[in-house]
Design an enzyme around this catalytic site. Structure first.
Site, mmCIF file in Angstrom:
data_model
loop_
_atom_site.group_PDB
_atom_site.id
_atom_site.type_symbol
_atom_site.label_atom_id
_atom_site.label_comp_id
_atom_site.label_asym_id
_atom_site.label_seq_id
_atom_site.Cartn_x
_atom_site.Cartn_y
_atom_site.Cartn_z
ATOM 1 N N HIS A 101 -2.991 6.024 -11.561
ATOM 2 C CA HIS A 101 -1.979 4.957 -11.545
ATOM 3 C C HIS A 101 -1.114 4.957 -10.297
ATOM 4 O O HIS A 101 -0.154 4.192 -10.228
ATOM 5 C CB HIS A 101 -1.040 5.073 -12.748
ATOM 6 C CG HIS A 101 -1.700 4.875 -14.068
ATOM 7 N ND1 HIS A 101 -1.817 3.643 -14.676
ATOM 8 C CD2 HIS A 101 -2.292 5.756 -14.898
ATOM 9 C CE1 HIS A 101 -2.438 3.783 -15.847
ATOM 10 N NE2 HIS A 101 -2.742 5.058 -15.994
ATOM 11 N N LYS A 118 12.207 -3.717 -13.660
ATOM 12 C CA LYS A 118 11.225 -2.637 -13.532
ATOM 13 C C LYS A 118 11.985 -1.351 -13.216
ATOM 14 O O LYS A 118 13.181 -1.399 -12.943
ATOM 15 C CB LYS A 118 10.216 -2.947 -12.426
ATOM 16 C CG LYS A 118 10.876 -3.423 -11.116
ATOM 17 C CD LYS A 118 9.856 -3.816 -10.059
ATOM 18 C CE LYS A 118 9.283 -5.200 -10.200
ATOM 19 N NZ LYS A 118 7.890 -5.204 -10.589
ATOM 20 N N ARG A 119 11.270 -0.208 -13.247
ATOM 21 C CA ARG A 119 11.922 1.024 -12.831
ATOM 22 C C ARG A 119 12.494 0.860 -11.426
ATOM 23 O O ARG A 119 11.958 0.125 -10.603
ATOM 24 C CB ARG A 119 10.924 2.196 -12.856
ATOM 25 C CG ARG A 119 10.721 2.788 -14.239
ATOM 26 C CD ARG A 119 12.016 3.273 -14.857
ATOM 27 N NE ARG A 119 12.444 4.540 -14.276
ATOM 28 C CZ ARG A 119 12.255 5.715 -14.834
ATOM 29 N NH1 ARG A 119 11.659 5.826 -16.011
ATOM 30 N NH2 ARG A 119 12.656 6.830 -14.245
ATOM 31 N N LYS A 138 3.021 -10.545 -17.130
ATOM 32 C CA LYS A 138 3.815 -11.107 -18.230
ATOM 33 C C LYS A 138 4.560 -12.351 -17.759
ATOM 34 O O LYS A 138 4.617 -13.366 -18.463
ATOM 35 C CB LYS A 138 4.808 -10.066 -18.760
ATOM 36 C CG LYS A 138 4.123 -8.871 -19.408
ATOM 37 C CD LYS A 138 5.046 -7.660 -19.559
ATOM 38 C CE LYS A 138 4.220 -6.402 -19.821
ATOM 39 N NZ LYS A 138 4.976 -5.156 -19.639
ATOM 40 N N THR A 149 2.367 -4.707 -14.185
ATOM 41 C CA THR A 149 1.952 -5.433 -15.382
ATOM 42 C C THR A 149 3.038 -6.438 -15.762
ATOM 43 O O THR A 149 2.741 -7.466 -16.378
ATOM 44 C CB THR A 149 1.703 -4.467 -16.567
ATOM 45 O OG1 THR A 149 2.787 -3.520 -16.607
ATOM 46 C CG2 THR A 149 0.401 -3.729 -16.405
ATOM 47 N N LYS A 183 9.529 -0.297 -4.822
ATOM 48 C CA LYS A 183 9.613 -1.590 -5.518
ATOM 49 C C LYS A 183 10.635 -2.516 -4.848
ATOM 50 O O LYS A 183 10.685 -3.703 -5.117
ATOM 51 C CB LYS A 183 9.959 -1.384 -6.991
ATOM 52 C CG LYS A 183 8.877 -0.601 -7.751
ATOM 53 C CD LYS A 183 9.267 -0.411 -9.203
ATOM 54 C CE LYS A 183 8.320 0.500 -9.978
ATOM 55 N NZ LYS A 183 7.072 -0.156 -10.397
HETATM 56 C C1 F58 Z 1 2.534 2.571 -13.125
HETATM 57 N N1 F58 Z 1 2.841 3.969 -13.063
HETATM 58 C C2 F58 Z 1 2.283 1.960 -11.757
HETATM 59 N N2 F58 Z 1 4.025 5.829 -13.736
HETATM 60 O O1 F58 Z 1 3.382 2.213 -10.914
HETATM 61 C C3 F58 Z 1 2.089 0.461 -11.927
HETATM 62 O O2 F58 Z 1 1.766 -0.141 -10.704
HETATM 63 C C4 F58 Z 1 0.965 0.212 -12.924
HETATM 64 O O3 F58 Z 1 0.893 -1.141 -13.237
HETATM 65 C C5 F58 Z 1 1.192 0.987 -14.213
HETATM 66 O O4 F58 Z 1 1.388 2.357 -13.935
HETATM 67 C C6 F58 Z 1 0.037 0.861 -15.169
HETATM 68 O O5 F58 Z 1 -1.164 1.139 -14.519
HETATM 69 C C7 F58 Z 1 3.783 4.498 -13.881
HETATM 70 O O6 F58 Z 1 4.352 3.819 -14.705
HETATM 71 C C8 F58 Z 1 4.984 6.528 -14.385
HETATM 72 O O7 F58 Z 1 5.806 6.006 -15.102
HETATM 73 C C9 F58 Z 1 4.985 8.018 -14.174
HETATM 74 C C10 F58 Z 1 5.109 8.724 -15.496
HETATM 75 C C11 F58 Z 1 5.183 10.234 -15.325
HETATM 76 C C12 F58 Z 1 6.265 10.637 -14.387
HETATM 77 C C13 F58 Z 1 6.139 9.900 -13.074
HETATM 78 C C14 F58 Z 1 6.119 8.389 -13.258
#
Ligand code: F58
Length: 795
Positions: free
Chosen positions: A351, A530-531, A642, A638, A536
């Protein structure tokens, strides 16, 4: 199976209120009503669940297991009601008792067992797996505290513990009989061929099951979450000696393991617990999978034929060595054969390409916690090196264990989450491994479930769509293209625009009531949720807003398009730069919103505590979707899907799934700006790129000056010197270099929005052409290309 007659929902609610919660309607509080309705709905889900389980056993079908440290499921009651098509009945039943449907739904805590996109994707996938009727389990951790609750004090982010289990939770079934011992530490004993691991510490993982129902209740799968428990929960000896803290210590220690979700920051101490959590999840899941397999099939050599295990990122990557350990050390299968069985069973989704987000563990810590696994990793690495003599990279370097390398080598397929991201995987982090194994990397572009992200969250739009083309779109989202002819009908387009307008009014009212934020629903609702992360680029957005504000001030009567900039998102508690950006947005909002010259044309709001439920409010009401990451950094996104689906065109870069969204909705319905991933790499080699960009754009220079001079932080003028210094200096994410084109794109938006019909057309084309972004399509892709699994629903 016992067949029982399904009672009307109203009767079921009353029965549960009375017999499950011991309340009569006069004395029931809101939570009682929520629980009674949830139980009434849950009963029906259980019926579907049993049928699905029975069918899976009867057919001996292959099962899919999705291992994930995060499942960002949000609220579940509405999901159940919508998927079982009980909305009208539930509303009517509650009305009979003078209870408001929405009030009851929003009483449910939002289960935030995830950080962001990765966790929400896992939740969408579970729902799609059930809608499709693919036998599947999600495996995760039952965190007592999900992602922290965010509030603002003087514009600063404050974190508080999240308490989703503080109220009664309706959806899980505790399984006290399903418990496994998970060990850590200790030593490894080798006698000839026989290797045994003797852990020095053990905790028990106990299962809690949540049924996940698909569309029309045709199928339901299980989300099984593990909770930590002490094996000997209570030290009676200590208690008898009056040492009550010591007496309770074993239980407290064991529970720590499933106490909190990691909010993505990394202290050394925290790292040890995180690694323990990862092994806790994976170890328990594998034991459970093998027990089920063993009961049904027995011969472990058939494991890949009957079991597909998907690793959601590297977090459960220990599954490779753990499966080998069980097959080899415990079941006596030769090492190489064990490795092949494991590899044929496992697949891995990547990811992120951000180097700091690729997991690696110090080998001292790893070897101390998992002494046998580190030996197995070395043997995997050795075997792989022997078979691939040209290989230069190892799973162990710089005293680190590299989980990405391990996951790649131990997977039969590795997938990216958008087309661009998949190609970049091949040329960056996994370049060498890709050359050695050219068929291993595949693309499965992400998707979102249309049940939650259109039917449930946007009932007005869903109604308009169904009125036009029937309800087939709900589980066959590409049918939305049948809307295209309607777009040419001015009357229909007006209704489409009316839906958006009504959603904006509803959001405005809620913002007024819940947050005291008053806005005019006719403004352009420009949304970035978003985060919080530098890649971003929320700071690009606020910089543009500041520059725009300055321009409006200079020329207030130039006929500006009124705009509300909405932000929401959490920053990791230890990510100070991201927290500064939150504060800057809040500080800028105070000044700009109170400027009587400009506030008819520009307002800024940062809504606190972003979560799934807030997204469900914001997405249907957005006019514009901000997807402005530095190209090459957002694996997919994602949220972008939406918004497009709900009729908010994107202003965005060619990054992640934006690329595919633009291809599907049409370039004329997408506002593009910025450098491509290739140009980004090129630009970084230009000396003083940020300075050059600032010199070339007086608007950018002026916005940066205002921040530096303390225009938004008069009580502490130096507050943002660090932020400005970063942007003027290294500017790794190229905020300055993309600013000018972003500005241009936003003015393009202003002009387009000033023509309501033209804008409505763009929005409607976004809806009509977003069908491909259903997670049903994504899951079908995984089933065909990776898992070789089949649907058990007759269609
Ligand atoms: C996200 N990753 C990607 N990671 O940033 C986003 O582009 C993508 O659409 C999504 O995955 C689904 O494929 C993501 O959300 C985290 O939240 C990690 C979790 C564990 C700690 C570090 C961040």
């Amino acid at each position: 199976m016992i067949q029982m007659k399904t009672p009307p929902l109203r009767d079921a609610i009353l029965r549960h209120l009375t017999y499950s919660f011991g309340k009569d309607p006069e004395h029931a509080i809101l939570e009682d009503w929520r629980m009674a309705l949830s139980y009434a709905v849950r009963d029906r889900i259980v019926d579907a669940w049993f049928k699905a389980t029975e069918r899976t056993y009867d057919t001996g079908a292959k099962r899919v297991y999705y291992l994930s440290m995060e499942f960002l499921i949000g609220r579940l009651l509405e999901d159940g009601i919508v998927n079982l098509e009980l909305v009208d009945e539930a509303k009517a039943a509650l009305a009979e008792f003078s209870k408001d449907y929405n009030e009851v739904l929003t009483d449910e805590p939002d289960a935030a067992l995830g950080n962001g996109g990765l966790g929400r994707l896992a939740a969408c996938f579970l729902e799609s797996l059930s809608t499709i009727g693919c036998p599947a389990h999600g495996y995760g951790i039952r965190y007592e505290h999900g992602l922290f609750r965010q509030s603002f004090v003087d514009g600063r982010q404050i974190e508080q513990p999240e308490l989703w289990l503080g109220q009664r939770h309706a959806w899980e079934f505790e399984r006290p009989e399903v418990r496994y011992r998970i060990g850590f530490g200790g030593h490894v004993d080798t006698r000839g061929e026989t290797v045994r691991w003797y852990p020095s510490e053990e905790v028990e993982a106990e299962a809690f099951d949540t049924p996940v129902v698909g569309w029309k209740g045709r199928w339901a799968n299980t989300l099984r979450l593990w909770s930590g428990r002490a094996i000997h929960p209570f030290d009676l000896d200590a208690f008898n000696h009056g040492d009550y803290a010591k007496a309770a210590a074993p239980e407290a220690l064991a529970r720590t393991i499933s106490r909190v979700l990691y909010p993505d920051d990394t202290t050394e101490q925290g790292k040890e617990l995180r690694l323990k959590q990862e092994y806790f999840l994976t170890g328990a899941a594998l034991r459970d999978i093998l027990r089920r397999f063993n009961n049904q099939f027995g011969d472990l050599r058939r494991l890949p034929e009957k079991v597909a295990i998907q690793l959601n990122d590297t977090h459960p990557a220990i599954a490779g060595p753990e499966l080998i350990r069980i097959l080899h050390d415990e079941r006596g299968i030769p090492f190489d054969e064990s490795m092949e069985i494991a590899r044929a069973t496992l697949s891995y989704t990547n990811h992120t390409l951000l180097p700091e987000a690729l997991e690696s563990w110090g080998e001292a810590l790893f070897g101390r916690l998992l002494p046998r696994h580190i030996q197995i990793i070395d043997q995997i690495d050795f075997t792989h090196a022997q078979k691939n003599p040209t290989r230069t990279q190892s799973m162990r370097s710089d005293h680190q264990v590299k989980m990405g390398q391990l996951s790649f080598v131990m997977a039969h397929h590795v997938n990216g989450v958008s087309a661009l991201h998949t190609e970049l995987m091949k040329t960056t982090v996994f370049e060498e491994l890709h050359h050695l194994h050219p068929d291993r990397i595949v693309n499965e572009t992400n998707g979102v479930t249309p049940r939650r992200w259109l039917l449930a969250c946007n009932p007005r739009l869903a109604g308009l769509i169904t009125e036009g083309i029937g309800e087939g779109w709900v589980d066959d989202l590409e049918q939305l293209e049948k809307l295209e002819p309607y777009i040419e009908d001015a009357g229909w387009l007006e209704r489409y625009a009316g839906v958006k307008r009504a959603n904006k009014v509803e959001l405005s009212n809620w913002m007024g009531q819940a947050h005291g934020i008053h806005v005019d629903p006719d403004m352009l609702f420009d949304v970035q949720i978003k985060r919080m992360h530098e890649y971003k680029r929320q700071h690009l957005n606020i910089l543009e807003a500041i520059a725009h504000w300055q321009e409006i001030r200079e020329n207030p009567d130039a006929g500006w398009t009124p705009r509300l900039k909405l932000f929401a998102g959490k920053a990791a508690p230890g990510y100070f730069f991201a927290k500064d950006i939150i504060r800057l947005i809040n500080d800028a909002a105070v000044v700009i919103n109170n400027d009587p010259v400009t506030n008819k044309y520009l307002k800024i709001a940062f809504l606190p505590n972003y979560n799934v439920s807030l997204a469900e409010r914001l997405v249907p009401a957005a006019d514009l979707s901000e997807q402005i990451s530095t190209a090459g950094k957002e694996a997919s996104g994602t949220g972008n899907m939406k918004f497009a689906l709900n009729g908010a065109p994107t202003v965005g870069t060619l990054d992640g799934a934006n690329v595919e969204i633009r291809e599907h909705v049409g370039a004329e319905n997408f506002i593009l700006f910025g450098m491509t991933a290739e140009e980004v790499m090129e630009r970084r080699t230009v000396e003083s790129h940020a300075q050059k960009a600032i010199e070339a754009d007086p608007r950018l220079a002026s916005a940066l000056n205002a921040i530096r001079d303390g225009r938004f932080s008069p009580s502490e003028p130096t507050r943002y010197h660090n932020v400005v210094g970063n942007l003027e200096g290294a500017d790794y994410f190229l905020v300055c270099s993309d600013f000018t084109d972003y500005w241009r794109a936003q003015r393009e938006v202003d002009t387009a929005f000033a023509d309501p019909q033209g804008w409505a057309r763009m929005a409607a084309f976004n809806t009509a052409r977003s069908g491909w972004f259903s997670s049903d399509r994504t899951i079908r892709g995984y089933m065909a290309d990776i898992w070789k699994a089949k649907s058990l629903l007759d269609r």
